[in-house]
Write an enzyme that holds these catalytic residues in place. Structure first.
Site, mmCIF file in Angstrom:
data_model
loop_
_atom_site.group_PDB
_atom_site.id
_atom_site.type_symbol
_atom_site.label_atom_id
_atom_site.label_comp_id
_atom_site.label_asym_id
_atom_site.label_seq_id
_atom_site.Cartn_x
_atom_site.Cartn_y
_atom_site.Cartn_z
ATOM 1 N N CYS A 1 22.868 -13.081 37.163
ATOM 2 C CA CYS A 1 22.275 -11.875 36.041
ATOM 3 C C CYS A 1 22.241 -12.431 34.755
ATOM 4 O O CYS A 1 21.827 -11.878 33.833
ATOM 5 C CB CYS A 1 23.382 -10.997 36.331
ATOM 6 N N CYS B 1 27.382 -3.528 32.027
ATOM 7 C CA CYS B 1 28.294 -4.434 31.225
ATOM 8 C C CYS B 1 29.481 -3.695 30.930
ATOM 9 O O CYS B 1 30.574 -4.625 30.679
ATOM 10 C CB CYS B 1 27.437 -4.549 29.798
#
Length: 145
Positions: free
Chosen positions: A33, A102
């Site tokens: 990612c 996040c």
């Protein structure tokens, strides 16, 4: 798209770096990612006296790491264990949906560092910290900007 707080924490991240002889170190993320967070804790008694982070990733990953360190510094371990990704998002005045993962990584980085702290004390961290996710399951790889 990003709040003023996100932009500020990205441009001027707080508590960046490493802590030598840290009491707990946690690393979470997924290299596929592109977001990897490493969190360092200094703990005196039951209080997190210092916290630093190193994050490789997008602006939202840096901002969530930065605000998470501010949210737990000077707090008790119990308070830090209560940190949620939702609280991180709220503290930043929101994140775009594609960047919410996040905030999950920031929460997991704190918990991973606390789990390491407990392991170093000879205590099984899972009953206290909970089971940690090993992957950023909410991530939409390739969606980073």
């Amino acid at each position: 798209m990003y709040s003023a707080k996100v932009l500020d924490h990205f441009a001027n991240p707080r508590n960046v770096g490493e802590i030598e002889n840290a009491d707990g170190i946690g690393e979470v993320g997924n290299p596929q990612c592109g977001d990897i967070m490493k969190m360092y804790l200094k703990i005196d008694g039951d209080v997190i006296t210092d916290v630093k982070f190193k994050t490789f990733g997008c602006g939202a990953a840096i901002a969530t790491s930065s605000i998470a360190t501010e949210m737990i510094k000077g707090k008790t371990i119990t308070d830090a264990l209560g940190l949620t990704n939702r609280a991180v998002v709220e503290a930043l005045d929101g994140l775009p949906p594609v960047k919410v993962h996040c905030s999950v990584l920031a929460e997991q980085a704190v918990k991973s560092a606390l789990a390491d702290y407990y392991r170093r004390q000879g205590v099984d961290p899972e009953p206290i910290v909970g089971k940690l996710e090993e992957d950023c399951h909410a991530c939409e790889c390739g969606a980073h900007s």
